[in-house]
Design a protein around this motif. Structure first.
Motif, PDB file in Angstrom:
ATOM      1  N   GLN A   1       0.830  -1.215   0.000  1.00  0.00           N
ATOM      2  CA  GLN A   1       0.000   0.000   0.000  1.00  0.00           C
ATOM      3  C   GLN A   1       0.863   1.263   0.000  1.00  0.00           C
ATOM      4  OE1 GLN A   1      -3.297   0.713  -0.172  1.00  0.00           O
ATOM      5  NE2 GLN A   1      -3.586  -1.447  -0.672  1.00  0.00           N
ATOM      6  N   VAL A   2       1.831   1.312   0.918  1.00  0.00           N
ATOM      7  CA  VAL A   2       2.659   2.518   1.037  1.00  0.00           C
ATOM      8  C   VAL A   2       3.401   2.761  -0.281  1.00  0.00           C
ATOM      9  CG1 VAL A   2       4.655   3.539   2.203  1.00  0.00           C
ATOM     10  CG2 VAL A   2       2.900   2.374   3.536  1.00  0.00           C
ATOM     11  N   GLU A   3       3.926   1.681  -0.874  1.00  0.00           N
ATOM     12  CA  GLU A   3       4.698   1.866  -2.104  1.00  0.00           C
ATOM     13  C   GLU A   3       3.802   2.282  -3.261  1.00  0.00           C
ATOM     14  OE1 GLU A   3       7.702  -1.148  -2.497  1.00  0.00           O
ATOM     15  OE2 GLU A   3       8.404  -0.693  -0.466  1.00  0.00           O
ATOM     16  N   GLU A   4       2.571   1.802  -3.250  1.00  0.00           N
ATOM     17  CA  GLU A   4       1.621   2.255  -4.277  1.00  0.00           C
ATOM     18  C   GLU A   4       1.343   3.753  -4.171  1.00  0.00           C
ATOM     19  OE1 GLU A   4      -2.060   0.102  -4.508  1.00  0.00           O
ATOM     20  OE2 GLU A   4      -1.001  -1.711  -5.161  1.00  0.00           O
ATOM     21  N   HIS A   5       1.393   4.280  -2.941  1.00  0.00           N
ATOM     22  CA  HIS A   5       1.156   5.720  -2.758  1.00  0.00           C
ATOM     23  C   HIS A   5       2.419   6.556  -2.976  1.00  0.00           C
ATOM     24  CE1 HIS A   5      -1.839   4.193   0.477  1.00  0.00           C
ATOM     25  NE2 HIS A   5      -2.305   4.034  -0.742  1.00  0.00           N
ATOM     26  N   GLY A   6       3.529   5.901  -3.303  1.00  0.00           N
ATOM     27  CA  GLY A   6       4.747   6.658  -3.574  1.00  0.00           C
ATOM     28  C   GLY A   6       5.737   6.687  -2.426  1.00  0.00           C
ATOM     29  N   GLY A   7       5.465   5.960  -1.345  1.00  0.00           N
ATOM     30  CA  GLY A   7       6.415   5.876  -0.229  1.00  0.00           C
ATOM     31  C   GLY A   7       7.396   4.726  -0.443  1.00  0.00           C
ATOM     32  N   HIS A   8       8.411   4.640   0.430  1.00  0.00           N
ATOM     33  CA  HIS A   8       9.371   3.541   0.365  1.00  0.00           C
ATOM     34  C   HIS A   8       9.312   2.786   1.685  1.00  0.00           C
ATOM     35  CE1 HIS A   8      11.184   5.484  -3.139  1.00  0.00           C
ATOM     36  NE2 HIS A   8      11.014   6.607  -2.467  1.00  0.00           N
TER      37      HIS A   8
ATOM     38  N   ASP B   1      21.434   1.568   9.712  1.00  0.00           N
ATOM     39  CA  ASP B   1      22.107   1.675   8.410  1.00  0.00           C
ATOM     40  C   ASP B   1      21.165   2.215   7.342  1.00  0.00           C
ATOM     41  OD1 ASP B   1      24.445   0.772   9.430  1.00  0.00           O
ATOM     42  OD2 ASP B   1      24.222  -1.300   8.740  1.00  0.00           O
ATOM     43  N   ILE B   2      19.932   1.718   7.346  1.00  0.00           N
ATOM     44  CA  ILE B   2      18.967   2.166   6.331  1.00  0.00           C
ATOM     45  C   ILE B   2      18.728   3.668   6.487  1.00  0.00           C
ATOM     46  CG2 ILE B   2      16.582   1.962   5.520  1.00  0.00           C
ATOM     47  CD1 ILE B   2      16.722  -1.026   6.590  1.00  0.00           C
ATOM     48  N   ALA B   3      18.505   4.103   7.734  1.00  0.00           N
ATOM     49  CA  ALA B   3      18.236   5.531   7.979  1.00  0.00           C
ATOM     50  C   ALA B   3      19.442   6.384   7.586  1.00  0.00           C
ATOM     51  CB  ALA B   3      17.874   5.743   9.445  1.00  0.00           C
ATOM     52  N   LEU B   4      20.644   5.892   7.914  1.00  0.00           N
ATOM     53  CA  LEU B   4      21.853   6.649   7.567  1.00  0.00           C
ATOM     54  C   LEU B   4      22.030   6.771   6.059  1.00  0.00           C
ATOM     55  CD1 LEU B   4      24.654   5.557  10.070  1.00  0.00           C
ATOM     56  CD2 LEU B   4      23.861   7.885   9.624  1.00  0.00           C
ATOM     57  N   ASN B   5      21.716   5.675   5.357  1.00  0.00           N
ATOM     58  CA  ASN B   5      21.825   5.716   3.896  1.00  0.00           C
ATOM     59  C   ASN B   5      20.891   6.747   3.284  1.00  0.00           C
ATOM     60  OD1 ASN B   5      23.872   4.097   3.030  1.00  0.00           O
ATOM     61  ND2 ASN B   5      22.656   2.216   3.251  1.00  0.00           N
ATOM     62  N   ILE B   6      19.675   6.802   3.824  1.00  0.00           N
ATOM     63  CA  ILE B   6      18.710   7.780   3.317  1.00  0.00           C
ATOM     64  C   ILE B   6      19.259   9.193   3.552  1.00  0.00           C
ATOM     65  CG2 ILE B   6      16.362   8.706   3.574  1.00  0.00           C
ATOM     66  CD1 ILE B   6      15.568   5.822   4.538  1.00  0.00           C
TER      67      ILE B   6
ATOM     68  N   VAL C   1      11.467  10.145   7.527  1.00  0.00           N
ATOM     69  CA  VAL C   1      11.753   8.739   7.809  1.00  0.00           C
ATOM     70  C   VAL C   1      10.955   8.337   9.047  1.00  0.00           C
ATOM     71  CG1 VAL C   1      13.537   7.054   8.387  1.00  0.00           C
ATOM     72  CG2 VAL C   1      14.074   8.933   6.847  1.00  0.00           C
ATOM     73  N   SER C   2      10.086   7.359   8.901  1.00  0.00           N
ATOM     74  CA  SER C   2       9.310   6.873  10.045  1.00  0.00           C
ATOM     75  C   SER C   2       9.872   5.522  10.442  1.00  0.00           C
ATOM     76  CB  SER C   2       7.840   6.735   9.671  1.00  0.00           C
ATOM     77  OG  SER C   2       7.340   7.978   9.234  1.00  0.00           O
ATOM     78  N   ILE C   3      10.305   5.411  11.694  1.00  0.00           N
ATOM     79  CA  ILE C   3      10.920   4.166  12.166  1.00  0.00           C
ATOM     80  C   ILE C   3       9.977   3.547  13.193  1.00  0.00           C
ATOM     81  CG2 ILE C   3      12.993   3.147  13.179  1.00  0.00           C
ATOM     82  CD1 ILE C   3      14.537   5.605  12.250  1.00  0.00           C
ATOM     83  N   VAL C   4       9.447   2.373  12.853  1.00  0.00           N
ATOM     84  CA  VAL C   4       8.340   1.821  13.623  1.00  0.00           C
ATOM     85  C   VAL C   4       8.551   0.330  13.881  1.00  0.00           C
ATOM     86  CG1 VAL C   4       5.818   1.758  13.762  1.00  0.00           C
ATOM     87  CG2 VAL C   4       6.903   3.380  12.220  1.00  0.00           C
TER      88      VAL C   4
ATOM     89  N   GLU D   1       8.614  15.380   0.477  1.00  0.00           N
ATOM     90  CA  GLU D   1       8.697  14.914  -0.911  1.00  0.00           C
ATOM     91  C   GLU D   1       9.014  13.422  -0.949  1.00  0.00           C
ATOM     92  OE1 GLU D   1      11.456  17.843  -2.281  1.00  0.00           O
ATOM     93  OE2 GLU D   1       9.846  19.307  -1.895  1.00  0.00           O
ATOM     94  N   GLN D   2       9.778  12.961   0.079  1.00  0.00           N
ATOM     95  CA  GLN D   2      10.059  11.518   0.174  1.00  0.00           C
ATOM     96  C   GLN D   2       9.580  11.024   1.532  1.00  0.00           C
ATOM     97  OE1 GLN D   2      14.256  10.633  -0.160  1.00  0.00           O
ATOM     98  NE2 GLN D   2      14.532  12.335  -1.585  1.00  0.00           N
ATOM     99  N   TRP D   3       8.946   9.857   1.518  1.00  0.00           N
ATOM    100  CA  TRP D   3       8.533   9.255   2.780  1.00  0.00           C
ATOM    101  C   TRP D   3       9.056   7.825   2.844  1.00  0.00           C
ATOM    102  CZ3 TRP D   3       3.221   6.708   3.949  1.00  0.00           C
ATOM    103  CH2 TRP D   3       3.152   6.357   5.314  1.00  0.00           C
ATOM    104  N   HIS D   4       9.877   7.546   3.847  1.00  0.00           N
ATOM    105  CA  HIS D   4      10.467   6.213   4.022  1.00  0.00           C
ATOM    106  C   HIS D   4       9.953   5.609   5.328  1.00  0.00           C
ATOM    107  CE1 HIS D   4      13.606   7.181   0.968  1.00  0.00           C
ATOM    108  NE2 HIS D   4      13.440   8.408   1.439  1.00  0.00           N
TER     109      HIS D   4
END
Lengths: 481, 199
Positions: free
Chosen positions: A78-85, A97-102, A243-246, A294-297
């Motif tokens: 769902q999130v990726e369909e709306h343009g999120g990652h 690591d993922i957050a740092l890369n972003i 960046v939302s970390i959940v 503009e970007q939502w991860h």
């Protein structure tokens, strides 16, 4: 797979004594926890329909945990369909690591953050700091403890261990460093005003926002955030990258489930129908809109959670972090959050900390910081069997020999004597001999062996009677013959 | 305004106020004009002290009412400029999608033609509510949000539910209003929608 949690390396007696000597903390924590508990009871009493919602929410949340792998897939689609990652992080370090890369990809220099326990768990700020990226906590309590280089002492009120004078000192120091006007006084209103002005500029300039999440809705790909200050609204609407970390366990299946559960954190945590702000993120900013990233991860963090599914401890994954169990716990009310040594304090913390890490850290928590009074069981809106889990964890600690040698020896010796009637009688005769040996001291603390020695420091132990009831009875019968 | 259940309106008003929200009833357009000018009076010297979130429905007249004082979000405007205006404004005005009586809350959608920033950055937020936008329960309102998204085939990218002013009890457990968001939040309930329309 076991997760990783940061912890306080001081041994329990040291953490305990530090907490008990901190009068400011004990006073405030006592006041705050009692007030939260009272208002919670009041709101449930006044709104009986919420109880019906709660029961439904518990059932649905249990089912969501059961179906978690499938729901995670649905949410991600769902999130990726709306343009999120979306990303799935198996361990704490993967999430970092993922957050740092972003951040690196977007050449981020400054980050603003709303309150999130899971980012404490993965130690995100430290990792960003090492990379030279400034992370600013924006929840007032988190901001205070960030300035003081401390950890939260309550999951809802992180700076509850500090009084206004201590906060004023921190703000004065901060103002001097930043060469800006300090707070007018140490009045709480002025202190709050200072934080508003100070953080406002950071909100408007930040390159990236970081949030946690209270709920994830698989059906619609929605993330729900609950705050009272409005900082999460700033974080979600101002910076260009979000960046939302959940934690993965925040999932609910569908909108109907969200409707039942969404009021529970405020009801059980602060005794209100809703917190001041409930924010739902559904997609990054669409072109032509005024706000939003503009970007939502979305980084979904496992870190030991998935391994609890299918075990008898599965229900701990239903926790909504309302803090109700902390507020009623007589131990928490006395020692506050820091004494636990874990990111997660209170009854839920003493269960989750060893479980998430497979007992690699703080295995003493279930034995040392619980009186089994069952108040947490009564308070938990998600019906998590906290006391039963605590007993089970104690069993595991014994079975896996995780207690210190002294504790093991003491318990074994005690069991050898008091396991039989004759053993008990022998122990009493021995105690009488020891008492004579130590002289006629009122206080028999010298008699108390091993792990029980601490008892004698705070209690007056009565003297062993010259004659036990059994001996007296036998004597009396013999004389009577 | 046929079919409006006054008990629901009353329940909303009580709950809103118990959440530390302020409440006003407006019968005529002039009353709303006066209120807006009063609330922004302290900063009358400022250039455009009033920001409006757009998508105003029956309050569209605000757009042309006082262009020297008011900035209004319109699709296609420069977001940077509008954000700057909101950060410097003393009063933000928005409509709402629905309000819930039992929780004393209002719900705002961020869409192309409506911005949430006026409800967030200025120290005062005025939310305009028509009586028929008030539903009995928050549960029902959430159902409406779902239904709206389905009917329009589009979810608002951000949804915000407000149940009182920005607040904290993080220092010594003492309640303070206006940490990051607005310190004062006014629900303006429009009693007579006809009187508000420009004639």
């Amino acid at each position: 797979m076991a997760g990783q949690l940061p912890f306080d390396e001081r041994p329990w007696p040291e953490r305990r004594d530090a907490a008990l000597q901190n009068q400011t903390m004990r006073h405030t924590i006592g006041f705050v926890t009692r007030r939260f508990t009272l208002v919670k009871q009041e709101v449930y009493r006044a709104n009986p329909d919420i109880e019906a919602s709660r029961t439904v929410a518990v059932g649905q949340k249990r089912k969501a945990i059961h179906d978690l792998p499938e729901l995670l897939e649905r949410f991600r689609t769902q999130v990726e369909e709306h343009g999120g990652h979306t990303y799935l992080a198996a361990r704490a370090e993967d999430a970092v690591d993922i957050a740092l890369n972003i951040a690196r990809t977007n050449q981020v220099k400054s980050v603003i953050k709303s309150k999130s326990m899971v980012t404490e768990e993965i130690e995100l700020n430290q990792a960003f700091g090492k990379e030279g990226i400034a992370v600013r906590e924006t929840d007032l309590g988190e901001y205070i403890i960030q300035l003081a280089h401390e950890k939260p002492s309550h999951i809802l009120a992180p700076a509850v261990h500090r009084n206004r004078h201590q906060v004023a000192d921190l703000f004065q120091e901060d103002a001097a460093q930043k060469k800006i006007a300090p707070p007018h006084s140490d009045d709480i209103e002025d202190l709050t005003r200072y934080a508003r002005e100070r953080l406002r500029q950071e909100f408007l300039q930040a390159d990236m926002g970081v949030t946690g999440g209270n709920f994830l809705v698989a059906e619609t790909g929605t993330l729900v955030l609950i705050t009272n200050e409005g900082n999460a609204d700033m974080v979600t609407s101002l910076p260009p990258v979000l960046v939302s970390i959940v934690g993965v366990e925040k999932m609910v299946e569908n909108w109907t489930s969200l409707q039942e559960i969404i009021q529970q954190p405020a009801m059980s945590g602060i005794g209100r129908h809703l917190s001041s702000y409930t924010t739902m993120i559904h997609a990054p900013k669409s072109s032509g809109s005024a706000e939003g990233p503009e970007q939502w991860h979305v980084i979904l963090v496992d870190n030991g959670r998935m391994a609890l599914r299918g075990t008898k401890f599965e229900d701990v994954l239903s926790c909504i972090r309302c803090g109700a169990c902390l507020n009623v716990c007589p131990v928490f009310r006395e020692v506050g959050g820091h004494a636990y040594g874990s990111v997660y304090p209170g009854p839920i913390g003493i269960v989750e900390t060893p479980l998430l890490t497979d007992f690699q850290i703080l295995p003493e928590l279930p034995s040392k910081l619980c009186t089994l009074c069952h108040a947490c069981q009564e308070a938990c809106p998600m019906d998590i069997s906290l006391p039963q889990h605590i007993v089970s964890l104690r069993h595991i600690v014994i079975k896996r020999h995780l207690n210190s040698g002294m504790v093991g020896w003491t318990l074994k010796t005690w069991a050898r004597f008091w396991g039989t009637a004759s053993g008990y009688r022998r122990s009493i005769s021995l105690a009488r001999v020891m008492q004579r040996f130590y002289g006629k001291r009122r206080n028999a603390s010298g008699l108390i062996p091993g792990m029980f020695a601490g008892w004698g420091q705070t209690r007056e132990i009565p003297q062993v009677a010259p004659q036990t009831f059994h001996e007296w009875w036998q004597d009396r019968n013999q004389k009577g013959e | 305004m046929l079919g409006v259940d006054e008990t629901i309106v009353q329940q909303f008003e009580e709950k809103w106020q118990s959440n530390a929200g302020k409440l006003l009833h407006i019968n005529h357009r002039e009353e709303l004009e006066d209120l807006i000018l009063d609330l922004s009076a302290a900063d009358a010297f400022k250039e455009k002290p009033i920001v409006v979130g757009g998508s105003l429905g029956q309050w569209e007249w605000i757009r042309t009412w006082n262009p020297e004082k008011v900035s209004i979000w319109s699709p296609g405007d420069d977001p940077e400029v509008f954000r700057h205006q909101c950060a410097n404004a003393s009063l933000g005005i928005t409509g709402c999608a629905w309000a819930a009586a039992d929780a004393g809350s209002v719900c705002l959608y961020s869409q192309k033609d409506s911005s949430l920033l006026p409800s967030l950055l200025p120290p005062i937020h005025v939310v305009l509510i028509a009586k028929d936008q008030i539903v009995l329960s928050f549960h029902e309102g959430m159902g409406k949000l779902y239904q709206d998204a389905h009917d329009q085939g589009l979810w608002p990218s951000l949804v915000k539910i407000v149940a009182g002013p920005s607040m904290t009890a993080d220092i010594e457990g003492q309640l303070i209003l206006g940490v990051h968001g607005p310190r004062d939040i006014y629900a303006v309930i429009i009693d007579d929608s006809i009187g508000i329309q420009p004639n």
